[in-house]
Design a protein around this motif. Structure first.
Motif: not given
Lengths: 54, 352
Positions: A7, A10, A13, A15-17, A20, A23, B5, B9, B245, B248-249, B253, B255, B258-260
């Motif tokens: 990988p 990035d 990405t 921030l996204l992972i 999660i 959370e 933000l 996402l 990841y 996600g790139q 992905v 959110l 995924v979040a709920p």
């Protein structure tokens, strides 16, 4: 599924992972606290008395 | 700032109805995951596909969900001392190489134009095989064999190693040897071979692989059931994290999905895992075996549907998978509450 693909960095990405991951930790701690606080009350409502589940 | 933000996402792109649906579905998946320790990954992706999400978003978000669930479950198993980090590290290496080999085989078969058919057949055979094994085990149960949640409360050194694992430990003694939790002494090569084989299947089928890896750790390496569950989850944190990841790139992905899902499943997993202390696991294992068998049939029906170009059959396949999951999770909740009420009544009678 992840394999040997390398990988590249990035920030978006990451921030996204990271979100999660955060959370998941917050939910683990938060639901744990709620279970301790409201668990006995919920058992009373559902079962009609305090039952030792273990 | 927060709006931009969240929007970036993908949270704000999901309607409140969809958020509620995802929380509910997450709850169902969480109950199953908490009770059986597996079964999360193969439910979410088909459901997202049914909701008309792009395949890359369905697979990527499904994987990110599995990653989040694995983080929560690993934290719990870590608190209980049921994660063997040494075993996990060796398994991660072997699994990663296996996954890559599995993925290379998929590309090779794809170049021959055979990938779709062979993968579906392998899925049906494997899901059907595991489902039949679990059901048979539950029907013939004498307290031994199978994946028994009550074992989680046992002392790890008291846990009985399956005969097949004992034979492997006795015959394959190629150094270096490692000692695992529960006083299991086994060759690193056995662990690597198991990890490679399960990784190969996982990469070939494109699934998390918990339902293959966990029985393999129990029956081939001989680790106690709770350690197999905890270590498997620890491994999923890494493979799932890296996979998410990579997806996600490519924008795979979301959110907002995924979040709920995670919000619901974290609660469901607590309920499911608490239910294992109350309900007779063997009774429910029959449902689980049945659910896997229905899953195998559903994949078969879906495959026939796409082969003959019938969207109705494809839809039927997916509805079967999700319907079976909902029914089994409700069966767990119903049985748990009934058992608790019965216990209370017995307690009252004794007091009287």
């Amino acid at each position: 599924m992840a394999g040997l693909e390398i990988p590249t960095w990035d920030p978006e990405t990451a921030l996204l992972i990271g979100t999660i991951l955060l959370e998941a930790i917050v939910l683990y701690v938060g639901y744990g606290g709620l279970e301790r606080l409201f668990g006995p009350y919920l058992m009373k409502v559902l079962v009609g008395g305090d039952v030792d589940a273990r | 700032m927060l709006d931009s933000l969240l929007d970036g996402l993908g949270i704000l792109g999901t309607s409140p109805e969809m958020l509620a649906l995802f929380v509910g579905f997450g709850l169902v998946v969480g109950v199953l995951f908490g009770f059986f320790g597996m079964g999360g990954s193969f439910l979410v992706t088909p459901a997202l596909l049914m909701l008309d999400y792009e395949p890359s978003v369905a697979v990527g978000s499904g994987m990110a969900f599995v990653f989040g669930t694995a983080v929560i479950a690993t934290l719990k198993h870590h608190d209980l001392g049921q994660v063997d980090y040494k075993l996990g590290a060796i398994m991660i290496t072997g699994t990663t190489i296996g996954i890559e080999a599995g993925r290379a085989s998929v590309y090779y078969l794809e170049s021959l134009g055979l990938a779709g058919g062979i993968i579906s057949v392998a899925y049906v055979v494997l899901l059907g095989g595991v489902g039949a094994m679990v059901t048979r085990d539950a029907l013939n149960s004498d307290g031994g064999g199978g994946i028994d949640h009550e074992a989680a409360d046992q002392d790890l050194s008291e846990y009985e190693i399956p005969e097949i694992a004992k034979t492997i430990q006795r015959t394959v003694r190629i150094p270096p040897m490692v000692t695992l939790r529960g006083d299991v002494r086994v060759s690193v090569w056995v662990i690597t071979a198991v990890a490679f084989a399960t990784g190969l299947l996982s990469g070939f089928l494109g699934v998390g692989g918990g339902f293959i890896r966990m029985p393999a750790m129990i029956y081939a390496i001989g680790v106690p059931v709770p350690v197999a569950v905890g270590t498997d989850l620890f491994e999923i944190v890494f493979s799932g994290g890296l996979g998410s990841y990579l997806y996600g790139q490519g924008g795979g992905v979301n959110l907002g999905i995924v979040a709920p899902l995670l919000f619901g499943s974290a609660l469901g997993a607590r309920i499911g895992s608490a239910a294992t202390a109350v309900v007779d696991a063997d009774g429910i294992k029959i449902y689980f075996g049945g659910m896997l068998l229905i899953g195998a049939i559903a994949v078969g029906i879906g495959e026939i549907g796409s082969y003959v170009g019938s969207p109705t059959l494809e839809l039927l396949g997916l509805v079967l998978v999700i319907g079976a999951a909902v029914v089994v999770s409700f069966a767990i909740l119903y049985t748990t509450i009934s058992s608790l009420r019965q216990k209370r009544q017995q307690g009252t009678t004794v007091t009287d």
